[in-house]
Design a protein around this motif. Sequence first.
Motif, PDB file in Angstrom:
ATOM      1  N   UNK A 102       0.959  -1.394   0.064  1.00  0.00           N
ATOM      2  CA  UNK A 102       0.014  -0.076  -0.029  1.00  0.00           C
ATOM      3  C   UNK A 102       0.858   1.277   0.129  1.00  0.00           C
ATOM      4  N   UNK A 103       0.333   2.589  -0.388  1.00  0.00           N
ATOM      5  CA  UNK A 103       0.928   3.629  -0.440  1.00  0.00           C
ATOM      6  C   UNK A 103       0.124   4.522   0.687  1.00  0.00           C
ATOM      7  N   UNK A 104       0.966   5.265   1.384  1.00  0.00           N
ATOM      8  CA  UNK A 104       0.147   6.086   2.107  1.00  0.00           C
ATOM      9  C   UNK A 104      -0.484   7.042   1.405  1.00  0.00           C
ATOM     10  N   UNK A 105      -1.367   7.893   1.928  1.00  0.00           N
ATOM     11  CA  UNK A 105      -2.222   8.980   1.391  1.00  0.00           C
ATOM     12  C   UNK A 105      -1.892  10.281   1.928  1.00  0.00           C
ATOM     13  N   UNK A 106      -1.208  11.085   0.891  1.00  0.00           N
ATOM     14  CA  UNK A 106      -1.195  12.561   1.293  1.00  0.00           C
ATOM     15  C   UNK A 106      -0.553  13.389   0.350  1.00  0.00           C
ATOM     16  N   UNK A 107      -1.005  14.635   0.416  1.00  0.00           N
ATOM     17  CA  UNK A 107      -0.582  15.554  -0.676  1.00  0.00           C
ATOM     18  C   UNK A 107      -1.033  15.060  -2.114  1.00  0.00           C
ATOM     19  N   UNK A 108      -2.094  14.374  -2.029  1.00  0.00           N
ATOM     20  CA  UNK A 108      -2.531  13.832  -3.451  1.00  0.00           C
ATOM     21  C   UNK A 108      -2.941  15.104  -4.640  1.00  0.00           C
ATOM     22  N   UNK A 109      -3.022  16.107  -4.062  1.00  0.00           N
ATOM     23  CA  UNK A 109      -3.441  17.559  -4.901  1.00  0.00           C
ATOM     24  C   UNK A 109      -2.131  17.544  -5.792  1.00  0.00           C
ATOM     25  N   UNK A 110      -1.216  17.240  -5.189  1.00  0.00           N
ATOM     26  CA  UNK A 110       0.499  17.722  -5.966  1.00  0.00           C
ATOM     27  C   UNK A 110       0.757  16.726  -6.904  1.00  0.00           C
ATOM     28  N   UNK A 111       0.248  15.410  -7.114  1.00  0.00           N
ATOM     29  CA  UNK A 111       0.723  14.304  -8.055  1.00  0.00           C
ATOM     30  C   UNK A 111       0.253  14.492  -9.182  1.00  0.00           C
ATOM     31  N   UNK A 112       1.165  14.084 -10.107  1.00  0.00           N
ATOM     32  CA  UNK A 112       0.750  13.806 -11.511  1.00  0.00           C
ATOM     33  C   UNK A 112       0.265  12.660 -11.931  1.00  0.00           C
ATOM     34  N   UNK A 113       0.470  11.529 -11.314  1.00  0.00           N
ATOM     35  CA  UNK A 113      -0.159  10.362 -11.178  1.00  0.00           C
ATOM     36  C   UNK A 113      -0.081   9.420 -10.026  1.00  0.00           C
ATOM     37  N   UNK A 114      -0.710   8.306 -10.309  1.00  0.00           N
ATOM     38  CA  UNK A 114      -0.939   7.410  -8.814  1.00  0.00           C
ATOM     39  C   UNK A 114      -0.591   6.157  -9.060  1.00  0.00           C
TER      40      UNK A 114
END
Lengths: 276, 367
Positions: B127-139
């Motif tokens: 799993x990946x932690x979730x934070x600062x998702x507004x700043x990511x180009x991809x997931x």
Amino acid sequence: MRRLFLSLSLLTAALLAGFLACNTNDPEAARPPAKFGLDFSNVVGTQPLQLGTVAYKNASGESFTPTNFNYFVSNIRLIRTDGSAYVVPQDSSYFLIRQTDPATQKITLNNVPEGSYKAVSFVLGVDSLRSTADISKRTGALDPAVDHTGANGMYWSWNSGYIFMKLEGTSPSAPRDATGRGNFRYHIGYFGGRDTKTINNLKTITVSFGADVAQVDPFRQPAVQIQADVLTIFDGTTPISIKAYPEVMISPFSATVAKNYAGMFSYKGLKTAVTD
Amino acid sequence: MKQLQLIGFLLSAALFGVVASCQSGGSEVVTPAPVPGKPDMKPPVVYQTTPYPWKKPTNFPDPVYNFANNPLTLEGVALGRTLFYDDMLSVNGTVSCAFCHQQPAAFAHPDHALSHGVNDKIGTRNNLGLQNLAFYKNFFWDGGVADLDLLPIAPIENPVEMAHSMPNLLNAVRQSAKYRPLFQSAFGSDSVTTARFLKSLSQFMLTMVSANSRYDKHARKEAGGQLTSDELAGLNLFQQKCSSCHAGELFTDQSFRNNGLSRVLNQDVGRYGITLRTEDKFKFKVPSLRNVARTPPYMHDGRFWTLNDVLNHYTTMQEVPELDPVLRQNGKPGVLLTDPEKQQIIAFLNTLTDTAYIADRQFSAPN
């Protein structure tokens, strides 16, 4: 009193002008908008396509029984006899043809400009712009919230990509699953990539009406008869054997399948419904 | 006089009638969409949203998410939060997003090397932690999804995660008495569409900004931003040895690279599975290291259980053909670090833990 009189007559004049403005528009509005039909029929060689019941044979001599066949038709353009084109508005130009649902095989384009048309072109698949559009622009056939396990699932959620063409079936040439059935599955997508360039399996297909001309006016509704031959997927430009490729989805070989199906459409005639 | 006034009034009414009928003739009647912040004119619905005050931390880059297409409101965020914590998003009502993304672990799944979903099904990635998702180009580890709005469909439909079907789930939400008022207040009507469902989940996830670690306070020169000499030495070493990939304030340059993990036990092709480009084989997204002390185990397959193991990997890795050139300096794979230096880097990584984020009530289960 004088002033009131004046404003009254002004009002009446305005009222009259309003009526007149309405009237000049009327004849236009009275002529009903014209329509154009695209009727798709799916076949296997010379036979109509039947799902799950008939075993057909490809050029590699392999017997196969299709169980599901869907494809996206989008970005439709009607080409006039003078070479100019009517481009169907983006928001009403995405259709999913499903073999299981005859209603989806007849596309009706509304509000088509009157004129003479000699060909139609469309994209097999979902263009890159729409493939990366905001979720609010993905309604109807493009809604990604369809049952992915079902026959209509035309979307990969883990890479946000539409499946342009889906052909599934059984064949003794495919490896057996636990129930002893040999399954083959071709799910072809890939629009060319978002930031990183990937395979582009979008195909623009032009179907010419030959010597025929489709005359569009409110009283004549032509429907072009287009045939899609499943056999071409195996026996097109590059012959594909089910034994060698029982499953093609996320692989560079999907480009070969796409090249083949780009040639599966042919013109079968015009049907014109006349009304008066 | 009174009479004349009446006639005038009647006339203007008639005139209005003509103009109105003229306009609607032929074309569709368009009902204007409710304006957020303004009460809907149609009784009995009174619909008023309050904008969510989303702020970019001053030491952060500009966000990537297109907020214009999904303006955050308190009501939209509240709906998304309720969905995020709701077990009904999985086929048998046992697994919510928060089941795998737990706040105390900075929204990773503690003690799980690989994803753990409905009916104890095990996935293929950590799993990946979730934070600062507004700043990511991809997931995701392979960057397969590039639009946060589309992301939830993947876990919801994944047979080893929530194993649901989107149409069935949306129907269940439509039927739910709990959700009708929540959709009503967020969107002005209780109609549950794919876009509304997904955008409200995005709204909640976009509020999950972690920027209050001790390191952040240090970077912004705020009170509470003191770093010890070991932590400062670690920061310095990190900038020399690690920050060409774990770059900037997000601690990732968002590229896909190979960091020399052995493939003896795991043949996951990573980014190649998305792009089908040979040069992307065995490459994975450089993960952010924010809150990293809270998110063991580490790497895309969860192979390392401690930060010690991770640092040992970086100093003892073996040659793999795809190894990133940054990690092959002096012709040898790996990073040169003494044991005390590794401990200093770990001390620095610990300053990236944002205890306020992990305890913030606005991100925890509603009620």
